[in-house]
Design an enzyme around this catalytic site. Structure first.
Site, PDB file in Angstrom:
ATOM      1  N   ARG A  84      27.012  96.083  12.577  1.00 45.25           N
ATOM      2  CA  ARG A  84      27.115  96.144  10.982  1.00 45.25           C
ATOM      3  C   ARG A  84      26.448  97.298  10.329  1.00 45.25           C
ATOM      4  O   ARG A  84      26.877  97.730   9.120  1.00 45.25           O
ATOM      5  CB  ARG A  84      25.842  94.983  10.568  1.00 45.25           C
ATOM      6  CG  ARG A  84      25.560  94.509   9.262  1.00 45.25           C
ATOM      7  CD  ARG A  84      24.920  93.457   9.032  1.00 45.25           C
ATOM      8  NE  ARG A  84      23.282  93.665   9.186  1.00 45.25           N
ATOM      9  CZ  ARG A  84      22.593  92.841   8.826  1.00 45.25           C
ATOM     10  NH1 ARG A  84      22.944  91.471   8.821  1.00 45.25           N
ATOM     11  NH2 ARG A  84      21.102  93.008   9.187  1.00 45.25           N
ATOM     12  N   ARG A  88       9.496  83.520   6.267  1.00 46.63           N
ATOM     13  CA  ARG A  88       9.358  84.168   7.609  1.00 46.63           C
ATOM     14  C   ARG A  88       7.928  84.145   8.319  1.00 46.63           C
ATOM     15  O   ARG A  88       7.769  84.697   9.399  1.00 46.63           O
ATOM     16  CB  ARG A  88       9.810  85.644   7.336  1.00 46.63           C
ATOM     17  CG  ARG A  88      11.235  85.686   7.029  1.00 46.63           C
ATOM     18  CD  ARG A  88      11.533  87.057   6.979  1.00 46.63           C
ATOM     19  NE  ARG A  88      13.078  87.318   6.960  1.00 46.63           N
ATOM     20  CZ  ARG A  88      13.868  88.444   6.737  1.00 46.63           C
ATOM     21  NH1 ARG A  88      12.947  89.732   6.819  1.00 46.63           N
ATOM     22  NH2 ARG A  88      15.017  88.522   6.628  1.00 46.63           N
ATOM     23  N   ARG A 129      12.300  95.299  14.472  1.00 52.73           N
ATOM     24  CA  ARG A 129      12.466  94.361  13.557  1.00 52.73           C
ATOM     25  C   ARG A 129      12.283  93.063  14.435  1.00 52.73           C
ATOM     26  O   ARG A 129      12.081  92.075  13.865  1.00 52.73           O
ATOM     27  CB  ARG A 129      13.807  94.411  12.773  1.00 52.73           C
ATOM     28  CG  ARG A 129      13.748  95.601  11.757  1.00 52.73           C
ATOM     29  CD  ARG A 129      14.976  95.890  11.146  1.00 52.73           C
ATOM     30  NE  ARG A 129      15.623  94.856  10.574  1.00 52.73           N
ATOM     31  CZ  ARG A 129      17.071  94.531  10.623  1.00 52.73           C
ATOM     32  NH1 ARG A 129      17.884  95.525  10.796  1.00 52.73           N
ATOM     33  NH2 ARG A 129      17.467  93.586   9.724  1.00 52.73           N
ATOM     34  N   LYS A 177      23.062  84.330   9.702  1.00 55.14           N
ATOM     35  CA  LYS A 177      23.035  83.509   8.570  1.00 55.14           C
ATOM     36  C   LYS A 177      23.636  83.746   7.343  1.00 55.14           C
ATOM     37  O   LYS A 177      23.962  82.722   7.034  1.00 55.14           O
ATOM     38  CB  LYS A 177      21.381  84.047   8.230  1.00 55.14           C
ATOM     39  CG  LYS A 177      20.283  83.479   9.315  1.00 55.14           C
ATOM     40  CD  LYS A 177      18.937  83.804   8.964  1.00 55.14           C
ATOM     41  CE  LYS A 177      18.699  85.039   8.549  1.00 55.14           C
ATOM     42  NZ  LYS A 177      18.343  86.117   9.604  1.00 55.14           N
ATOM     43  N   ARG A 222      23.070 100.035   5.619  1.00 51.75           N
ATOM     44  CA  ARG A 222      21.860  99.715   5.586  1.00 51.75           C
ATOM     45  C   ARG A 222      20.937 100.414   6.741  1.00 51.75           C
ATOM     46  O   ARG A 222      21.371 100.601   7.846  1.00 51.75           O
ATOM     47  CB  ARG A 222      21.554  98.111   6.029  1.00 51.75           C
ATOM     48  CG  ARG A 222      22.129  97.189   4.997  1.00 51.75           C
ATOM     49  CD  ARG A 222      21.726  95.753   5.341  1.00 51.75           C
ATOM     50  NE  ARG A 222      20.522  95.568   5.864  1.00 51.75           N
ATOM     51  CZ  ARG A 222      20.037  94.435   6.271  1.00 51.75           C
ATOM     52  NH1 ARG A 222      20.774  93.298   6.099  1.00 51.75           N
ATOM     53  NH2 ARG A 222      18.716  94.182   6.762  1.00 51.75           N
TER      54      ARG A 222
END
Length: 193
Positions: free
Chosen positions: A128, A89, A146, A14, A134
């Site tokens: 990532r 969401r 998640r 995204k 993160r």
């Protein structure tokens, strides 16, 4: 005003595709992830609260996200359109967004849903996590939680927008340019309609 939602699980691309779509179509980018990370980096009370949920692989509560989106819309009254990245969401968020946009005399034109396999998502998020800082991208069990949470809550969001014939599914694996071209084609078709 042309508003769209870019929809997909964590790691679906995204962020990458949003930047390109915003540049091509001149939209205002509203990424709840970016808004939340900014709050976390600023060590604000909202950011610290959000981080405690994110560290467990849970979604941030609706009222927090909706408050941030409402404020962002109010702060951009002259925008030509918005790209909603990672929001809504939940069905409640979708309904709240629809209500908010109706009050502003606009609506969602299209929901572009990126589809990526779970194994590819886990690989992307772990990669990532090596550079993003993160904490929710560094452990496979948190990532899987998640993804499960995303599937459990967000499948209903697609169903919500399907009722209005606004969902277009886009393959989110492969060449970034080809994915972008597919997204652009879907947008161009809706803009002509």
């Amino acid at each position: 005003m042309f508003n769209l939602i870019l929809f997909g699980p964590p790691g679906s691309g995204k962020g990458t595709q949003s930047e390109r779509l915003i540049s091509k179509y001149g939209l205002k980018h509203l990424s709840t992830g970016d808004l939340l990370r900014s709050e976390i980096a600023g060590l604000t009370p909202l950011g610290l609260a959000a981080k405690s949920f994110m560290d467990k692989g849970q979604l941030v509560p609706d009222e927090v996200v909706i408050e941030m989106i409402s404020s962002a819309l109010d702060n951009n009254p002259q925008a030509n359109g918005f790209l909603f990245d990672g929001f809504p969401r939940t069905t409640a968020q979708a309904e709240a967004l629809d209500k908010l946009l109706t009050q502003k005399g606009t609506s969602i034109a299209v929901v572009l849903a990126l589809q990526v396999s779970e194994s590819e998502l886990v690989k992307r998020l772990l990669n990532r996590g090596l550079t993003s800082g993160r904490s929710d991208d560094t452990k496979e069990d948190v990532i899987l939680a998640r993804l499960a949470e995303y599937e459990k809550k967000t499948a209903a969001v697609a169903d919500h927008y399907k009722k209005y014939d606004k969902v277009v599914y886009i393959k989110g694996e492969g060449n970034i340019d080809e994915i972008f071209d597919s997204l652009s084609d879907a947008i161009d078709q809706r803009r002509r309609a």
